[in-house]
Write a protein that holds these residues in place. Structure first.
Motif, short mmCIF file in Angstrom:
data_model
loop_
_atom_site.label_atom_id
_atom_site.label_comp_id
_atom_site.label_asym_id
_atom_site.label_seq_id
_atom_site.Cartn_x
_atom_site.Cartn_y
_atom_site.Cartn_z
N ASN A 1 0.83 -1.20 0.00
CA ASN A 1 0.00 0.00 0.00
C ASN A 1 0.86 1.26 0.00
OD1 ASN A 1 -2.18 1.65 0.13
ND2 ASN A 1 -2.86 1.04 2.15
N PHE A 2 1.90 1.24 0.81
CA PHE A 2 2.79 2.40 0.89
C PHE A 2 3.48 2.66 -0.45
CE2 PHE A 2 7.11 3.99 1.60
CZ PHE A 2 6.84 5.20 2.21
N ASN A 3 3.99 1.61 -1.07
CA ASN A 3 4.67 1.78 -2.35
C ASN A 3 3.71 2.13 -3.48
OD1 ASN A 3 7.72 0.91 -2.13
ND2 ASN A 3 6.58 -0.50 -0.85
N LEU A 4 2.44 1.79 -3.30
CA LEU A 4 1.45 2.09 -4.34
C LEU A 4 1.10 3.57 -4.38
CD1 LEU A 4 -0.37 0.69 -6.47
CD2 LEU A 4 -2.14 0.57 -4.71
N ILE A 5 1.13 4.23 -3.22
CA ILE A 5 0.71 5.63 -3.17
C ILE A 5 1.87 6.60 -2.97
CG2 ILE A 5 -1.54 4.98 -2.29
CD1 ILE A 5 -0.66 5.82 0.47
N ALA A 6 3.09 6.09 -2.78
CA ALA A 6 4.22 6.99 -2.54
C ALA A 6 4.54 7.83 -3.77
CB ALA A 6 5.45 6.18 -2.12
N LEU A 7 4.50 7.22 -4.97
CA LEU A 7 4.82 7.96 -6.19
C LEU A 7 3.78 9.03 -6.52
CD1 LEU A 7 6.58 8.37 -8.67
CD2 LEU A 7 5.33 6.52 -9.80
N PRO A 8 2.48 8.72 -6.54
CA PRO A 8 1.52 9.80 -6.85
C PRO A 8 1.46 10.87 -5.77
CG PRO A 8 0.37 7.78 -6.27
CD PRO A 8 1.79 7.42 -6.45
N MET A 9 1.84 10.54 -4.54
CA MET A 9 1.86 11.56 -3.49
C MET A 9 2.87 12.66 -3.80
SD MET A 9 -0.12 11.69 -0.88
CE MET A 9 -1.38 10.74 -0.07
N ALA B 1 2.45 9.53 2.45
CA ALA B 1 2.00 8.16 2.20
C ALA B 1 1.97 7.35 3.48
CB ALA B 1 2.92 7.50 1.17
N LEU B 2 2.97 7.56 4.34
CA LEU B 2 2.99 6.85 5.62
C LEU B 2 1.83 7.28 6.51
CD1 LEU B 2 4.54 4.88 7.43
CD2 LEU B 2 5.91 6.80 8.24
N VAL B 3 1.50 8.56 6.48
CA VAL B 3 0.37 9.06 7.28
C VAL B 3 -0.94 8.45 6.79
CG1 VAL B 3 -0.98 11.13 7.79
CG2 VAL B 3 1.49 11.19 7.99
N VAL B 4 -1.10 8.34 5.48
CA VAL B 4 -2.32 7.74 4.94
C VAL B 4 -2.45 6.28 5.39
CG1 VAL B 4 -3.47 7.03 2.80
CG2 VAL B 4 -2.45 9.29 2.97
N ILE C 1 -19.41 6.34 16.12
CA ILE C 1 -17.98 6.11 15.92
C ILE C 1 -17.75 5.05 14.84
CG2 ILE C 1 -15.86 5.31 17.03
CD1 ILE C 1 -16.87 6.48 19.64
N LEU C 2 -18.61 4.03 14.83
CA LEU C 2 -18.48 2.98 13.82
C LEU C 2 -18.74 3.54 12.42
CD1 LEU C 2 -18.16 0.02 13.01
CD2 LEU C 2 -20.60 -0.29 13.50
N VAL C 3 -19.77 4.37 12.30
CA VAL C 3 -20.09 4.95 10.99
C VAL C 3 -18.95 5.86 10.52
CG1 VAL C 3 -21.65 6.52 9.78
CG2 VAL C 3 -22.58 4.75 11.28
N VAL C 4 -18.41 6.65 11.45
CA VAL C 4 -17.30 7.54 11.09
C VAL C 4 -16.07 6.73 10.67
CG1 VAL C 4 -15.69 9.26 11.98
CG2 VAL C 4 -18.12 9.45 12.51
N SER C 5 -15.79 5.65 11.39
CA SER C 5 -14.62 4.83 11.06
C SER C 5 -14.78 4.16 9.70
CB SER C 5 -14.42 3.77 12.14
OG SER C 5 -14.22 4.36 13.41
N VAL C 6 -15.94 3.56 9.47
CA VAL C 6 -16.17 2.90 8.18
C VAL C 6 -16.20 3.92 7.05
CG1 VAL C 6 -17.79 1.49 6.86
CG2 VAL C 6 -17.36 0.97 9.26
N GLY C 7 -16.82 5.09 7.32
CA GLY C 7 -16.82 6.14 6.31
C GLY C 7 -15.42 6.64 6.00
N GLY C 8 -14.60 6.77 7.05
CA GLY C 8 -13.21 7.16 6.82
C GLY C 8 -12.44 6.13 6.02
N LEU C 9 -12.69 4.85 6.31
CA LEU C 9 -12.04 3.80 5.52
C LEU C 9 -12.49 3.84 4.06
CD1 LEU C 9 -12.03 0.65 7.84
CD2 LEU C 9 -10.05 1.77 6.81
N LEU C 10 -13.78 4.07 3.85
CA LEU C 10 -14.29 4.16 2.48
C LEU C 10 -13.68 5.35 1.75
CD1 LEU C 10 -16.21 3.10 0.31
CD2 LEU C 10 -18.00 4.54 1.31
N LEU C 11 -13.58 6.48 2.44
CA LEU C 11 -12.99 7.67 1.82
C LEU C 11 -11.52 7.43 1.50
CD1 LEU C 11 -13.21 10.65 1.01
CD2 LEU C 11 -12.68 11.25 3.38
N LEU C 12 -10.78 6.85 2.43
CA LEU C 12 -9.36 6.57 2.18
C LEU C 12 -9.19 5.54 1.07
CD1 LEU C 12 -8.05 6.45 5.86
CD2 LEU C 12 -7.56 8.20 4.16
#
Length: 227
Positions: A12-20, A40-43, A78-89
């Protein structure tokens, strides 16, 4: 499972490091690291954190016992926010994966133009979209896989203390055995040195005693031989 999660985080890190590198200032650094690498590490860490909270609210893990005291409505929020955050990410990472493929194609075209290659083979549109679709799907799935890291992480934390104490006891036992062997070796070395010193002292004394014992007998023999 923890190894699978770590491998997924690495991919995952190597997948988004270049476009970041196209989304953040390229020349900036934080602690000697490029800002794109830190971003990328923060994401990745945000995905792990969202997964931990989602698993906590689902009752699968128990990292934060105080959260069990919250009302069901707040836990649901909290569950909805967590799942929504995962979906957004996941959507963000999917778009970054597509951007990565475009950056790779642009870099390849630039290298070909600098090398003087002007002819470009016409690829099948369906075949050319396969890597893009594959990376997009991978970028969308990996955050959900990282969310599952909470389960083996809890097991590791629960058993980590016992493992650490066992390893510490083993290391201390090994150090104690080594110290005991070193003590015995030092004692035998001192005993050997003492015996060598005794030999060094006794031999000259014995030689001197033999020499002084032979001299009177020689002088007595000479006196008896005189008329």
């Amino acid at each position: 499972m923890l190894g699978v999660a770590i491998g997924g985080a690495f991919v995952n890190f190597n997948l988004i490091a270049l476009p970041m590198s196209e989304l953040v200032p390229a020349g900036s650094r934080i602690g000697g690291m490029p800002v794109s690498t830190v971003a990328a590490l923060v994401v990745v860490l945000m995905e792990v954190a969202a997964g931990i909270f989602a698993m906590e609210m689902l009752g699968i893990t128990s990292f934060f016992p105080k959260l069990d005291l919250l009302p069901a409505s707040r836990r649901r929020i909290i569950l909805v926010v967590s799942v929504g955050g995962l979906l957004l990410l996941a959507c963000i990472e999917c778009s970054l994966a597509v951007l990565r493929e475009q950056l790779v194609d642009s870099a390849t075209a630039l290298k070909q133009s600098l090398a003087g290659v002007h002819e470009k083979a016409v690829a099948d549109p369906a075949a050319s979209r396969i890597p893009v679709v594959g990376q997009a799907v991978l970028g969308f799935i990996l955050p959900w896989i990282l969310a599952m890291v909470a389960v083996p992480l809890e097991t590791l934390i629960a058993t980590g203390g016992h493992i650490f104490l066992t390893l510490t006891a083993g290391v201390l036992a090994l150090v104690g055995t080594g110290a005991r062997l070193l003590g015995h070796a030092s004692r035998y070395l001192v005993e050997g040195a003492r015996h060598l010193y005794d030999i060094y002292i006794v031999l000259p004394l014995q030689i001197e005693r033999l020499a002084t014992g032979a001299r009177p007998s020689i002088s007595t023999a000479k006196q008896g031989a005189r008329p």
